[in-house]
Write a protein that holds these residues in place. Sequence first.
Motif, PDB file in Angstrom:
ATOM      1  N   UNK A 267      -4.955   5.296  -7.399  1.00 14.90           N
ATOM      2  CA  UNK A 267      -5.717   4.647  -6.335  1.00 14.90           C
ATOM      3  C   UNK A 267      -6.509   5.705  -5.568  1.00 14.90           C
ATOM      4  N   UNK A 268      -7.410   5.225  -4.716  1.00 18.42           N
ATOM      5  CA  UNK A 268      -8.149   6.125  -3.841  1.00 18.42           C
ATOM      6  C   UNK A 268      -7.202   6.775  -2.834  1.00 18.42           C
TER       7      UNK A 268
ATOM      8  N   UNK B 145      -7.735  -8.912 -10.665  1.00 18.72           N
ATOM      9  CA  UNK B 145      -7.101  -9.409  -9.443  1.00 18.72           C
ATOM     10  C   UNK B 145      -6.125  -8.381  -8.872  1.00 18.72           C
ATOM     11  N   UNK B 146      -5.397  -7.719  -9.764  1.00 16.67           N
ATOM     12  CA  UNK B 146      -4.456  -6.684  -9.332  1.00 16.67           C
ATOM     13  C   UNK B 146      -5.190  -5.534  -8.647  1.00 16.67           C
ATOM     14  N   UNK B 147      -6.298  -5.104  -9.207  1.00 18.40           N
ATOM     15  CA  UNK B 147      -7.057  -3.988  -8.628  1.00 18.40           C
ATOM     16  C   UNK B 147      -7.595  -4.347  -7.248  1.00 18.40           C
TER      17      UNK B 147
ATOM     18  N   UNK C  73      -4.707   0.671  -0.629  1.00 21.31           N
ATOM     19  CA  UNK C  73      -5.000   2.091  -0.808  1.00 21.31           C
ATOM     20  C   UNK C  73      -5.385   2.845   0.461  1.00 21.31           C
ATOM     21  N   UNK C  74      -6.118   2.257   1.414  1.00 19.38           N
ATOM     22  CA  UNK C  74      -6.516   3.051   2.582  1.00 19.38           C
ATOM     23  C   UNK C  74      -5.360   3.564   3.433  1.00 19.38           C
TER      24      UNK C  74
ATOM     25  N   UNK D 115       2.795   5.535  -1.806  1.00 22.21           N
ATOM     26  CA  UNK D 115       2.714   5.324  -0.365  1.00 22.21           C
ATOM     27  C   UNK D 115       4.107   5.165   0.243  1.00 22.21           C
ATOM     28  N   UNK D 116       4.212   5.470   1.516  1.00 24.74           N
ATOM     29  CA  UNK D 116       5.419   5.152   2.267  1.00 24.74           C
ATOM     30  C   UNK D 116       5.324   3.711   2.720  1.00 24.74           C
ATOM     31  N   UNK D 117       6.463   3.003   2.702  1.00 29.04           N
ATOM     32  CA  UNK D 117       6.466   1.572   2.991  1.00 29.04           C
ATOM     33  C   UNK D 117       7.465   1.256   4.095  1.00 29.04           C
ATOM     34  N   UNK D 118       7.032   0.431   5.043  1.00 28.04           N
ATOM     35  CA  UNK D 118       7.929  -0.183   6.021  1.00 28.04           C
ATOM     36  C   UNK D 118       7.946  -1.668   5.691  1.00 28.04           C
TER      37      UNK D 118
END
Length: 321
Positions: free
Chosen positions: A177-178, A246-248, A255-256, A276-279
């Motif tokens: 991802x970006x 659709x997934x993309x 991604x941001x 990514x870190x996830x909450x």
Amino acid sequence: MDRSTVERYVGAMREKVYAKLDIIHTGVSNITVVDFPDHNNVGDNAIYLGELAYWRDRGHEIDAVYSQHGYNPALDTGMSTLAIHGGGNFGGLYPTHSDFRYALSQSARSKRTIIQMPQSVEFVDDTDRMRFCETLGARPATRIGVRDETSLKDLGGQTAEVTLVPDAFHAAGFIDSEEPTTDVVYLLREDKESALDEGYGQGVDWTRLGLLERAGQRLRRQGIGPLPASRFNRMPEAWAAQADRRFRGGVNLLAPGEVVVTDRLHAMLIALQMGRRVIAVDNNVHKLSRYIDTWFADLTVPLELVDSMAEATRLARRNRV
């Protein structure tokens, strides 16, 4: 999350899902996929890409792919294994999908193998449970994958062959991802599984289908258009391209953010496989907490499960300081 930690997590979960999917695919060669997610839910399309990655890696031949509206059991005279797309829930939360599965189990010839790909279980009442037990749960030659320990216990003794299997999306591996451009992205449910107070305004949900996609979807459901259903359903590559598109779109929403705050199981899984870190905030059927408790206890994962959106917001803000 640094790349080496991401790769260890992704590799560990991929190994788990392949080992478990191998169990329910024992002796399987050719596959006919039914209940393809021809709708805007990014998570369901992500699951399909994971299923597809597994089938291709293991050398399973995909004969045809059908959406729920495009499948006609009277015209399907083959004996290839019927693989029902995973995700969602048994029971009354999504009755049209349950109705489809139960009808399929009754129309398919008794010796034809049916695989229910990994799925959550959430029966809304005893009537719901009885319908499952009398149809799909009672059918010989049926193998059911469930995604969490609670679902496994719920089906215990009610179906002949049930296996605990991680979500098939893990088979998709690391997601490119970006690079992040902001601190936090909020991806929050707007459907019947949301546990948030009505009107909670922070964040977005998965993007709805655009005008052209909605038109194509309607034409496929009606069996008309430039690619009639009889032809489109026998083009697995067309369905795969649609799922990937659709997934993309969902990846681009997440991604941001350096941190993703979400109450969607697949936003959580996609973000983790992006590094990514996830909450995470649980949804109203505890789909996230059940999954985390089942599969992540022995892994190093940049994931925090909190009890409320207010707590998630405080945690996200504190970590920005």
